[in-house]
Structure formats: C-alpha cells, structure tokens
Design a protein around this motif. Structure first.
Motif, mmCIF file in Angstrom:
data_model
loop_
_atom_site.group_PDB
_atom_site.id
_atom_site.type_symbol
_atom_site.label_atom_id
_atom_site.label_comp_id
_atom_site.label_asym_id
_atom_site.label_seq_id
_atom_site.Cartn_x
_atom_site.Cartn_y
_atom_site.Cartn_z
ATOM 1 N N SER A 145 -1.026 11.495 -3.026
ATOM 2 C CA SER A 145 -1.339 10.181 -3.593
ATOM 3 C C SER A 145 -0.199 9.765 -4.508
ATOM 4 O O SER A 145 0.259 10.529 -5.366
ATOM 5 C CB SER A 145 -2.653 10.239 -4.367
ATOM 6 N N GLY A 146 0.271 8.564 -4.289
ATOM 7 C CA GLY A 146 1.390 8.032 -5.057
ATOM 8 C C GLY A 146 2.735 8.428 -4.517
ATOM 9 O O GLY A 146 3.787 7.986 -5.015
ATOM 10 N N CYS A 187 1.302 -0.079 4.560
ATOM 11 C CA CYS A 187 1.890 0.858 3.606
ATOM 12 C C CYS A 187 2.909 0.192 2.703
ATOM 13 O O CYS A 187 3.245 0.679 1.628
ATOM 14 C CB CYS A 187 2.572 2.011 4.340
ATOM 15 N N GLY A 188 3.424 -0.980 3.150
ATOM 16 C CA GLY A 188 4.489 -1.600 2.411
ATOM 17 C C GLY A 188 5.767 -0.779 2.516
ATOM 18 O O GLY A 188 5.767 0.359 2.968
ATOM 19 N N GLY A 189 6.880 -1.374 2.226
ATOM 20 C CA GLY A 189 8.136 -0.645 2.291
ATOM 21 C C GLY A 189 9.273 -1.534 2.776
ATOM 22 O O GLY A 189 9.129 -2.755 2.865
ATOM 23 N N TYR A 231 -1.391 5.225 -1.961
ATOM 24 C CA TYR A 231 -2.551 5.722 -2.705
ATOM 25 C C TYR A 231 -3.746 5.825 -1.795
ATOM 26 O O TYR A 231 -4.789 6.351 -2.222
ATOM 27 C CB TYR A 231 -2.852 4.781 -3.879
ATOM 28 N N SER A 232 -3.617 5.315 -0.573
ATOM 29 C CA SER A 232 -4.732 5.443 0.381
ATOM 30 C C SER A 232 -4.126 5.419 1.782
ATOM 31 O O SER A 232 -2.954 5.104 1.965
ATOM 32 C CB SER A 232 -5.723 4.291 0.190
ATOM 33 N N ASN A 233 -5.001 5.719 2.752
ATOM 34 C CA ASN A 233 -4.509 5.718 4.142
ATOM 35 C C ASN A 233 -3.946 4.343 4.486
ATOM 36 O O ASN A 233 -4.534 3.309 4.117
ATOM 37 C CB ASN A 233 -5.629 6.073 5.098
ATOM 38 N N CYS A 234 -2.801 4.355 5.188
ATOM 39 C CA CYS A 234 -2.181 3.090 5.594
ATOM 40 C C CYS A 234 -1.464 3.272 6.946
ATOM 41 O O CYS A 234 -1.280 4.392 7.437
ATOM 42 C CB CYS A 234 -1.213 2.584 4.533
ATOM 43 N N THR A 235 -1.042 2.141 7.533
ATOM 44 C CA THR A 235 -0.427 2.158 8.892
ATOM 45 C C THR A 235 0.909 1.416 8.869
ATOM 46 O O THR A 235 1.032 0.376 8.203
ATOM 47 C CB THR A 235 -1.353 1.504 9.921
#
Length: 712
Positions: free
Chosen positions: A6-7, A29-31, A44-48
């Motif tokens: 997380s983080g 997820c951002g980026g 901080y949580s599941n993302c795609t």
C-alpha cells in the motif's frame, strides 16, 4: 498482475508488435509513460493499467524492370513494376506509346513499349500518406546503319526528236554517287548534295542511271529514269512511274506502293509483291497500295499498256534484319601438329559465309577446290614439315585465308610449289566470258599455256585473275609454277555451250568495227607500234570504234581489262568506272556511221621481268536497232624488254651519241615534228662529212674496239 505494498509504486515495460506503435497508456492506477516505460502513482487499492496500440504506415517503394533492356533500332520490349507498403497512387512519366500518366496500377503491372528507335527512359512515382518513392529504367537502343537512298527524275520523260530536258537527282545519307548510261557526259561522279543535268539534244530513247553509297551500309541505292524520244509523233508506250515510300523498312514494317501512269494506258496489271498485290487489275490513273507488314525484301511489279506497246516497271522495298552481307571466314586445324616421320594426321577446316574455298600447299593432292562446309582431309604419310593453306571467299568479294603447319620430327619444310586454278563459271554461252583465278604457295615464277588470247606467257604468283574474252570453243587454261625445289601445274576447262541463232529484224542494221593499239610515244594510230616498253615506261592504249550500219546502237559500254603489270594513270574520256585493273566506259548511243575513240594512259610497273607479255583485251557491248544485245572484241599485246646500249661512233676523239635517233630503225621511221626533221637533216650532213673525210682526208677514222657501227 503485479502485487505492491500500500502506497507503493511500480513500472511496466510496454512492447508493441512489429508494424505497431504505442498509442496510449491509461487506467485507474494513474501514472505516466516515458518512452515505453509506464510508472504508476502510489497505489492504495487494487487498480488496472490499459495500453492501446496503432498500426504503423511506411512510405511506399516501387521497382521498375524490363524484359530486354538493350534493343536494336525498331525493337520493342515490356516494362514491369512492383510496389510495397500500399501506395495510394502511381504516376508514370517519360517513356513512349502512352506510358506517361497517373493511371498506373498501385500493385504490380506491365506495359508494352511499342517500337523503339532511340534510347528511352521510363519513370514511375508511387505515394501514400507517409511519403513517395521514384524509380526509373533506361531502354538502350543501338542505331542501325542508315542505308543511302536516291531519287532520279526527268523534267519530261517524253520529248520530240532533237529536243532536250533536265535530269534531277536527290541523294539521302550518301557519301558518293556515280552515274551511268545517259548522254552528253552524264556518266561520271555526281554531287551527294543533288543537282540537275542537261541531256542535250536527244534522238533516241535514253536511260539515265545513278548509284549512291555510304560508308556505314553495304546496300547501295540505285535509281534510273528513261527519256522517250518520239521520232514520228505517234503514240508511245506508257510510263508507269512506280515508286515505294519508304523503300527501306525494318522487319515487320510497311510501305506504300504508288503509281502515276502517263501516255494514256488502257490497262495496268500487278505481279509479285505481297498483300494480294499480284494478279489484280490496277487503275490506269494514279493510285496507291498498302504493302502490309513485311518481313523480307519484296519486289512489286506493274505492267501498263496501250496500242503502242506495254511497259513493265518494278520497285523494291528493302527489309532490314535479313540478308545481312557477311564477310567469309575460315579456320583450319590439325588433329596432331607434331608427328614423327612416316606418320599421318587429319586436317580439318570450318568455313563460314563462304561460296568457294581453294586449298594450296599441303600434300596428298590437298591443293585445289575444297568444300564450303566443315570437312576433313587425311594428310597421308609425311616425311617433311608441311603447311596446309585454305582461302575462302563469297560473292561480296570478301575472302579469308588461314594455314596450319604439321611439324614432322626435325625434318626441313617441304618447299615444293603448289598451284590451284579455277574459273568463275565452268560453262558459258557462245561468245560468253568469265574469269580464270589462281592461287599458289611457295612459287617464285609462273607460266601459262593453252587458254584463249592473251593467256599464254608469264603470270604473277598470285593470287591472280585473267579475263578470258569472248569464247566460241572450249578452252583449257594451264598454269605451271616453279621454285628452286621443283614445279607444279594445274588446269581448268571452260565449256562453251552451243550458239543460239536469233533472227533480228531486217532493218535497220548495225555493224560495229573495233580496233585498238598500244603506243609509247604517239597519240592515236590505227596499228600497233612500239610494243616493247621497258619497266617504268608509259603506254597509250587506244581503242577506236565505228558503227558502219544503217541504224543507231544504244547502251554502248566499253570494257578494258588492263594487265596486272601496269598501273592506270588517266584516260579520255576521264570518267570510267574502275574496279581493280578493269575500266568500264559508258558511251551512250552511237548513230549510224558514227565513230569514237577511247584512250588510256598506263605505266609499266618497275621490276617487271623482260619477256613478260602485256595483253590489253577490250569488249564493246551494245544493243542493236532490233533490240538484241551484241558485243565485239579486240586484243593487242606488248612485251616488256630491255633496250640494248646505244651505238657510239668515235671520230677524232669527238664522241657522237646516235641513240637519240634510234627510232629510224623502228616503226617510227619518219618524224612527225619539225625538230625530228631537223635532226634527220643534221644526221645526213654529219654522215656526208664523215664519208668525205674517210675517203679524202689523210687522217684515219677510228672505230672503238668496244663498239660496232652498222650502216644500212
């Protein structure tokens, strides 16, 4: 999938398949994306994470090729092209036959060039949204030899007796032109820039001919025109004026045949030719005819007639790339070129483009006529090193000679002479003529026997030729050649066919007399005089001719065959057609009771041996008033000799040279100039004084012991 705390953050490497590129990378997820590396924001949580790709577009390519990139003039080929990377358009430029334009296939394609006469470049450009590509190909066309051509016209082809007209000639691609026939001095070299010629007054139908040449072609151009003379103001036969345009085409090309008859023909028919030309009745007025595609040289003939008679004319369309005039060649080999004494081998020869082959040297009857096709010969047992020679020629007057030597142990060469003799024609008509030709090897001298007038005597070691003159009976020509090792002989026989008797019309008539003379010092005399020239002497060779018949003769031609041992200097008339030592004078028309003279000046070559016979045959050919060809012959001869040393009389130690008056003992007894008579008188006075002094003067006249003086 990837597991992170997380983080935490993570990175991905994005790879596109071949032909694709990364379009975008998104997700929850951002980026951000840097190159092909995508790094997330803190998670901080599941993302795609999602990646998108797009196909890549390249600039097109185009490649041009040709089935045959090197052509001869008049040839053709096919241009082909292929493309890659999906062009959206292809545009052509340059080229021929409709090549240029933007309607070309964007994939693969081909194009027929049509007939090409010059080197040509073909271009193609293909493009798409990314860019474009251009390619080109050059079709190289080699130029063929440009054949000469010539046109010949008359201002009027029909005139009244005693009137005149003009002859006009126009050459193309010519480096020299020579005229024959005609009148008023027409027979001569003509300007290659063209011109016109006045015929002078004409009293008989007269044909004017011209032949033009150039250095890059073996095919001369020939044209003729006839001026018809109306002696009675009656109707005369038609003139067709048959022409072809063009007269020279490449294989597969075509031409047009045109005609424009005059003198009111009542019918015209066609023969020979192509494309249904033959057997068809043609317009008695002007007309034209398409030949269609031609692949061989073709002759078109037309006959037109009226109540006065018929006329036939022909025109030839010459087709290139066929009937090429090739020079002959020959090669010769031996299966073994080194053998032991007493052994034998096989000689082989390989002619190309030959119409005759003659062998010389050799052994086992090798010398003589040989096959014009590949063949072989068994040498027989050899004791000496021996050379086998073969010469091949064709009708184009070309020749090639090759030799091979078979070495026998350490023996010397067999230097026995050989000779081969043959005739151009083995059988001739009554009064016909031909040439005798000979080839020798290892000979130092040759002597002829048998044969016809002028053959007997010393001959060159060759290669040589001899004009037989008119023959009325079979003749055998024999030549014997010698050297320090021995001699060899060969013979050839000319058979004369039976005489054919024509029945000419009774009137008018012609009778031609011809005389000739050889003279060193005098202009023209009716008899042979001073026929013993020395090497280096100049000789006047004179031919007189006279028509003592009642009608005019036409197409008068005089042929003079000068001996090998003399060189031509000049002549009157000064316009003969010269080939080697053969002179041909075109003398036109000779009226009844007309006469003429031809004189040729020649010089005896240096180092000609004493005793050599010089023969001067002449043949006068003509058409008699009944239209029959006739000929008469004459021959004179001279003999090369060395004059004796002049007689010298010594009187009271004063020397008197009498050599300058030596002509008194020859055929020129009487002088023909004032100076000659003065010399005669002076000589007589000196002779009288010498006699008077001998008998009445006490001093004695002495005669040199080394000199004999003869008085007659």
């Amino acid at each position: 999938s990837t597991v992170v705390n997380s983080g935490g953050i993570t990175s991905f490497t994005i790879s596109a398949n071949t032909g694709y590129s990364i379009s975008s990378v998104t997700g929850s997820c951002g980026g951000n994306l840097s190159g092909n590396i995508y790094t997330t924001n803190p998670i901080y949580s599941n993302c795609t994470v999602y990646a998108s790709f797009s196909s890549i577009t390249f600039a097109p390519t185009v490649i041009l090729s040709a089935d045959n990139q090197n052509l001869t003039s008049g040839g053709n080929t096919t241009v082909r092209w292929s493309t890659t990377n999906n062009p959206t358009s292809c545009t052509a430029s340059g080229g021929t036959n409709g090549w240029a334009g933007n309607n070309k296939s964007t994939s693969n394609g081909s194009f027929y060039t049509g007939t090409l006469y010059s080197t040509t470049t073909y271009y193609m450009t293909c493009s798409n949204s990314v860019g474009q590509s251009t390619d080109s190909i050059i079709i190289t066309v080699s130029q063929q030899a440009q054949n000469p051509s010539v046109t010949l016209t008359a201002g009027s082809t029909n005139i009244t007796s005693g009137n005149s007209t003009y002859i006009t000639w126009t050459p193309y691609n010519a480096t020299s032109c020579s005229a024959s026939g005609g009148s008023n001095g027409w027979s001569d070299y003509k300007s290659i820039n063209g011109g016109s010629f006045p015929t002078g007054a004409l009293y008989n139908n007269t044909t004017y001919s011209i032949t033009c040449y150039n250095s890059s072609s073996t095919i001369p151009a020939y044209a003729s025109v006839t001026v018809y003379v109306n002696n009675n103001n009656y109707n005369i036969p038609p003139i067709i004026n048959l022409t072809a345009n063009p007269t020279y085409v490449t294989s597969g090309g075509s031409s047009y045949i045109s005609w424009n008859p005059t003198n009111n023909p009542t019918y015209c028919t066609a023969s020979n030719g192509s494309n249904y030309w033959s057997g068809t009745t043609r317009s008695t007025y002007s007309g034209s005819f398409p030949t269609g595609a031609l692949y061989t040289t073709t002759v078109y003939t037309m006959t037109c007639g009226n109540s006065a008679g018929a006329t036939t004319e022909s025109v030839t369309v010459n087709v290139s790339n066929q009937n090429t005039y090739l020079q002959p060649s020959v090669s010769i080999t031996a299966d073994r070129t080194n053998i032991s004494s007493g052994e034998n081998t096989i000689v082989r020869w390989y002619p190309i483009n030959a119409t005759s082959c003659y062998a010389s040297g050799g052994s086992n009857n090798w010398a003589g006529t040989k096959s014009i096709y590949s063949n072989s010969f068994n040498t027989g047992t050899l004791s000496y090193s021996t050379t086998y020679t073969i010469s091949c020629s064709n009708y184009n007057s070309g020749s090639d000679t090759k030799s091979v030597t078979v070495i026998v142990g350490s023996q010397q060469n067999n230097n026995q002479p050989t000779v081969a003799i043959a005739t151009d024609e083995e059988s001739v008509p009554y009064n016909g003529t031909t040439f005798v030709r000979w080839y020798t090897a290892n000979a130092t001298s040759c002597h002829a026997s048998g044969g016809s007038s002028g053959w007997v005597g010393t001959k060159s070691i060759g290669p040589g030729s001899f004009y037989t003159g008119s023959l009325t009976t079979n003749k055998t020509y024999t030549l014997t050649c010698t050297n320090n090792f021995g001699s060899a002989s060969d013979s050839t026989t000319v058979s004369v066919r039976a005489q054919t008797i024509n029945n000419p019309k009774p009137t008018p008539t012609s009778l031609v007399l011809i005389t000739s003379s050889v003279d060193r010092n005098q202009p023209i005399v009716p008899t042979i005089d001073n026929t013993r020239p020395k090497p280096g002497d100049e000789i006047n060779y004179t031919v007189n001719y006279q028509n003592i018949g009642t009608g005019a003769i036409t197409n008068l031609t005089l042929r003079m065959d000068l001996p090998y041992e003399v060189n031509y200097m000049f002549s009157t008339p000064n316009n003969p057609n010269k080939s080697g030592n053969t002179l041909i004078f075109n003398l036109g028309t000779l009226k009844a009771n007309g006469q003429g003279t031809v004189t040729v000046r020649v010089k005896v070559r240096d180092n000609i041996p004493a005793g050599t016979n010089l023969n001067f045959p002449a043949t006068l050919s003509y058409t008699d008033p009944s239209g029959f060809p006739q000929s008469v012959n004459a021959n004179v001869s001279a003999q090369v000799w060395n004059e004796p040393t002049p007689t010298t009389v010594i009187e009271d130690n004063n020397t008197i040279q009498l050599g300058a008056l030596a002509f008194l003992g020859g055929a020129n007894f009487f002088p023909n100039t004032l100076l000659g008579w003065l010399l005669i008188i002076l000589f007589i006075v000196l002779l009288v004084l010498a006699i008077k002094k001998a008998y009445y003067n006490p001093e004695t006249t002495t005669i040199s012991k080394k000199t004999t003086t003869t008085h007659s």
